[in-house]
Write a protein that holds these residues in place. Structure first.
Motif: not given
Length: 103
Positions: A77-98
């Motif tokens: 479950x943690x690996x699934x959550x980490x994968x989803x978090x990573x994709x969301x984090x990097x796409x969020x950074x690409x769209x404008x960042x923190x």
């Protein structure tokens, strides 16, 4: 042949050791919730603050959860959550960042 009477949980993906792990289960739930939130909100350009911050929180919670996890169920479950978090984090950074547009 006592082993034939005991159920074998070693082959199961959701194998558990029969003991409660409240901290690990909480980190698993937090990682999955923030991972799904980050992944879904990363599909919308205007929600980059939410997706990047929730992805970052999911990555940090999942990394600590992986460090202290004890069963295969938790790690899966943690690996699934980490994968989803990573994709969301990097796409969020690409769209404008923190802090994109706020500071």
């Amino acid at each position: 042949m006592a082993q034939t009477m005991r159920p074998s949980t070693t082959g199961s993906l959701f194998a558990t050791d029969g003991k409660p792990h409240p901290l690990q289960d909480t980190l698993l739930a937090v990682t999955l919730v923030f991972g799904v939130l980050a992944f879904v909100t990363s599909m919308f350009h205007s929600l980059h603050l939410l997706s990047s911050w929730s992805g970052l929180v999911g990555i940090l919670a999942g990394a600590y959860g992986q460090f202290i996890s004890e069963t295969t169920r938790e790690r899966f479950g943690l690996i699934v959550g980490l994968g989803l978090s990573g994709v969301g984090f990097y796409l969020g950074l690409a769209h404008g960042g923190l802090f994109g547009g706020v500071i």
